[in-house]
Scaffold this active site. Structure first.
Site, PDB file in Angstrom:
ATOM      1  N   GLY A 146       0.816  -1.252  -0.070  1.00 34.44           N
ATOM      2  CA  GLY A 146       0.047   0.063  -0.028  1.00 34.44           C
ATOM      3  C   GLY A 146       0.791   1.264   0.041  1.00 34.44           C
ATOM      4  O   GLY A 146       0.163   2.427  -0.061  1.00 34.44           O
ATOM      5  N   HIS A 200      16.266  11.736  -7.115  1.00 28.89           N
ATOM      6  CA  HIS A 200      17.162  12.617  -6.504  1.00 28.89           C
ATOM      7  C   HIS A 200      16.235  14.054  -6.481  1.00 28.89           C
ATOM      8  O   HIS A 200      16.585  15.083  -5.641  1.00 28.89           O
ATOM      9  CB  HIS A 200      18.330  13.093  -7.521  1.00 28.89           C
ATOM     10  CG  HIS A 200      19.396  12.015  -7.716  1.00 28.89           C
ATOM     11  ND1 HIS A 200      20.635  12.283  -7.084  1.00 28.89           N
ATOM     12  CD2 HIS A 200      19.364  10.922  -8.211  1.00 28.89           C
ATOM     13  CE1 HIS A 200      21.163  11.031  -7.363  1.00 28.89           C
ATOM     14  NE2 HIS A 200      20.442  10.255  -7.632  1.00 28.89           N
ATOM     15  N   ASP A 219      29.447   7.862  -6.657  1.00 26.84           N
ATOM     16  CA  ASP A 219      28.196   7.006  -7.097  1.00 26.84           C
ATOM     17  C   ASP A 219      28.492   5.441  -6.963  1.00 26.84           C
ATOM     18  O   ASP A 219      29.528   5.105  -7.908  1.00 26.84           O
ATOM     19  CB  ASP A 219      27.898   7.377  -8.374  1.00 26.84           C
ATOM     20  CG  ASP A 219      26.713   6.740  -9.112  1.00 26.84           C
ATOM     21  OD1 ASP A 219      26.292   5.629  -8.661  1.00 26.84           O
ATOM     22  OD2 ASP A 219      26.425   6.723 -10.373  1.00 26.84           O
ATOM     23  N   HIS A 274      19.476  -1.612 -23.805  1.00 28.96           N
ATOM     24  CA  HIS A 274      19.640  -0.493 -22.711  1.00 28.96           C
ATOM     25  C   HIS A 274      21.142  -0.470 -22.407  1.00 28.96           C
ATOM     26  O   HIS A 274      21.463  -1.715 -22.376  1.00 28.96           O
ATOM     27  CB  HIS A 274      18.639  -1.033 -21.746  1.00 28.96           C
ATOM     28  CG  HIS A 274      18.846  -0.087 -20.326  1.00 28.96           C
ATOM     29  ND1 HIS A 274      18.523   1.206 -20.366  1.00 28.96           N
ATOM     30  CD2 HIS A 274      19.487  -0.417 -19.177  1.00 28.96           C
ATOM     31  CE1 HIS A 274      18.850   1.600 -19.083  1.00 28.96           C
ATOM     32  NE2 HIS A 274      19.450   0.808 -18.362  1.00 28.96           N
ATOM     33  N   GLY A 284      23.054   4.002 -16.977  1.00 32.04           N
ATOM     34  CA  GLY A 284      24.063   5.329 -16.887  1.00 32.04           C
ATOM     35  C   GLY A 284      24.905   5.384 -15.855  1.00 32.04           C
ATOM     36  O   GLY A 284      25.257   6.687 -15.307  1.00 32.04           O
ATOM     37  N   HIS A 285      25.326   4.535 -15.150  1.00 36.82           N
ATOM     38  CA  HIS A 285      26.214   4.509 -13.994  1.00 36.82           C
ATOM     39  C   HIS A 285      27.695   4.113 -14.201  1.00 36.82           C
ATOM     40  O   HIS A 285      27.651   2.945 -15.044  1.00 36.82           O
ATOM     41  CB  HIS A 285      25.695   3.860 -12.781  1.00 36.82           C
ATOM     42  CG  HIS A 285      24.502   4.520 -12.315  1.00 36.82           C
ATOM     43  ND1 HIS A 285      24.322   5.587 -11.325  1.00 36.82           N
ATOM     44  CD2 HIS A 285      23.209   4.141 -12.409  1.00 36.82           C
ATOM     45  CE1 HIS A 285      23.045   5.952 -11.089  1.00 36.82           C
ATOM     46  NE2 HIS A 285      22.325   4.898 -11.888  1.00 36.82           N
TER      47      HIS A 285
HETATM   48 ZN   LIG Z   1      20.374   8.174  -8.655  1.00 37.50          ZN
HETATM   49 ZN   LIG Z   2      20.247   9.173 -11.721  1.00 35.57          ZN
END
Ligand SMILES: [Zn+2]
Ligand SMILES: [Zn+2]
Length: 560
Positions: A45, A75, A194, A364, A367-368
């Site tokens: 929920g 973010h 990161d 795909h 992005g890291h």
């Molecule tokens: Zn992030």
């Molecule tokens: Zn991000």
């Protein structure tokens, strides 16, 4: 010695999502990112999870501003909620602000903030914060790493990044600027970087490689309708799909509210150059043969009400998925969404479509940064101290090891978690000391169910128990003087056994309750509390013995 500089982590260190930390200089607070986390399957929920804002609320008068490294929901998604409590300006790249604006506007919070755009490479003061904004590549355009020049020395925060050598817009991670900052006197005292892909060896492939794959897909399926689902904020991905579609001579329909909004924003900002003649409305799609059309839509996370889900379920007004369709899921599942993504892929197959997704085809890329990129950044920045951020605990441990491998001394690599506070002090010898105060501020999950309502741990525990074990209500009426049962017991249950099929079991349970109540009255107990206790315990014991389950038992004892 300098005046101390503090960093307080409110979220993102120990989970993927709700990234948020406070940087404190001269007693002022800069909130760096303010994200949400998607609920996991053991949070029934719950719509989303926020950082605990107690610390910020209690220090509201010290909050100078918020800075957005980029506009992903992990973010930026929490800003609309924080603005209810505190009013502050938001800094970020023009695109980040444009993307973040919608949610803030929808929440009616636009009047409580001012949005101030920043430029690549710009250095500026935000109150006492001397900040330098460094371009980085990521799965949304115009993301920033940041150097904060503080009284305790320079702190660099990578933000979410990868080292894409061939980004779609040519805007590369500015390693030379990072290197230049590292070479300035004092160097970089602390790097926060990161950790998302710290367990992944090698390099993350360039975003451009997805363009190659997409062009192949368009060539391989000339006669089928192509439906590509991606994150609406991933404008580089959207651009590559659109370009492949235009090259293949197809018309493009954008679908999904955030996709339509973000595409409009991207075109306005000159980041998405799709010829007007190639774009059609979704209601025009049925007029074209499948091979003439490409639909670019949201729903890559399997969101049940998204356009993609509706199309798969044949509930969409204009498009129904069939064997004429090839669906490309050009995204990965965010933690918490895996089950939904599996489910949508299943229902697309069921509808007859061909499905290409990250697990089956290189449609795909992340992005890291992967391990080699993370090490490269560490080598360029050469920080005195290193604290991995943005990741689950395992990711941060792996990232810490990478830092040690490239030569950051072990005692200068700290694994911090949500709620921890770092205090940085520049020493007379030019080095910086960092003390870590564990669990210094509240940092639990703030569960959001509905528009605001924050749901506590207790409610969630109840929901989990009810979901796993079910509920049994025992209703009985007793004589107030003798304690003898007048009517009942009746047993109502949800989620323990299905009543019509378990008559015998329910009868046995009633008999057990009755026996227990009689036993109590035989021993002289006539008081309400004792009877109530028997009405709760006896079915609990019976149920556990017979079915090995522990549903919540609610006794309703009435007196006449
Ligand atoms: Zn992030
Ligand atoms: Zn991000």
């Amino acid at each position: 010695m300098s005046s101390p500089v503090r960093i307080v982590f409110l979220g993102g260190l120990g989970e993927i999502g709700r990234n948020c930390f406070c940087l404190e200089v001269d007693d002022r607070i800069l909130v760096v990112d303010c994200g949400i986390m998607f609920p996991e399957s053991d949070m029934p929920g719950i719509d989303l999870v926020l950082p605990d804002f107690t610390y910020l609320r209690e220090n509201a008068d010290r909050v100078e501003a918020a800075f957005l490294t980029h506009a992903h929901e992990d973010h930026a998604g929490g800003l609309a909620f924080l603005l209810r409590d505190i009013s502050f300006p938001i800094y970020g790249s023009a695109l980040s602000l444009g993307l973040a604006r919608n949610r803030i506007e929808e929440a009616g919070m636009l009047g409580r903030t001012e949005m101030i755009p920043l430029h690549d490479g710009e250095r500026r003061m935000i109150g006492p914060f001397d900040c330098e904004f460094i371009p980085v590549t990521h799965s949304v355009p115009h993301a920033f790493a940041t150097a904060y020049h503080t009284p305790a020395g320079t702190i660099m925060h990578s933000g979410d990044f990868k080292l894409d050598p061939t980004p779609v817009d040519g805007r590369k991670t500015d390693l030379s600027l990072m290197g230049a900052i590292a070479k300035r006197s004092g160097g970089v005292k602390l790097l926060l970087s990161d950790s998302t892909n710290a367990c992944r060896p090698g390099f993350t492939p360039s975003e451009s490689t997805v363009g190659d794959t997409l062009r192949t897909v368009f060539r391989d399926y000339p006669n089928q309708r192509l439906i590509v689902a991606s994150f609406a904020s991933h404008l580089h991905r959207v651009r590559q799909v659109a370009e492949a579609a235009v090259t293949a001579g197809r018309k493009i329909a954008f679908l999904g509210r955030s996709m339509v909004n973000n595409v409009a924003l991207g075109r306005e900002m000159g980041m998405l150059d799709v010829p007007v003649s190639s774009v059609i409305d979704i209601d025009e799609v049925p007029r074209y043969t499948p091979g003439e059309v490409c639909i670019i839509c949201t729903g890559s996370q399997g969101e049940p009400m998204s356009a993609l889900s509706l199309m798969a379920a044949h509930e969409h007004k204009h498009v129904k998925i069939s064997s004429d369709d090839v669906v490309v899921i050009s995204a990965h599942a965010i933690p918490g969404n895996e089950i939904n993504v599996t489910r949508i892929i299943d229902s697309l197959h069921r509808a007859g479509a061909e499905v290409l997704h990250g697990g089956s085809s290189p449609v795909h890329v992340s992005g890291h940064a992967s391990q080699e990129e993370l090490k490269m950044l560490l080598n360029i920045v050469q920080p005195e101290w290193f604290v991995p951020v943005h990741g689950e605990y395992t990711h941060m441990v792996h990232h810490a090891r990478l830092a040690e491998q490239v030569g950051v001394p072990k005692d200068h690599v700290l694994i911090a978690e949500d709620g921890d506070m770092l205090t940085l002090v520049l020493q007379d010898d030019g080095t910086t000391s960092i003390d870590i105060d564990r669990r210094a501020v509240p940092s639990g999950f703030l569960y959001v169910d509905g528009i605001v309502g924050d749901v506590g741990q207790g409610v969630l525990r109840d929901r989990r128990n009810l979901a796993e074990e079910g509920l049994v209500v025992v209703i009985v009426t007793v004589d107030s003087t003798t304690g003898e049962v007048v009517t009942g017991p009746e047993i109502v249950t949800r989620g323990w056994v299905y009543a019509p099929e378990a008559e015998d079991l329910l009868e046995d349970a009633k008999a057990a309750v009755l026996a227990s109540l009689r036993e109590a009255t035989d021993e002289g107990a006539t008081d309400f509390d004792t009877l109530r206790r028997h009405a709760r315990r006896s079915p609990g014991k019976f149920i556990n013995e017979r079915t090995k389950r522990r549903p919540a038992v609610i006794p309703v004892v009435m007196e006449v």
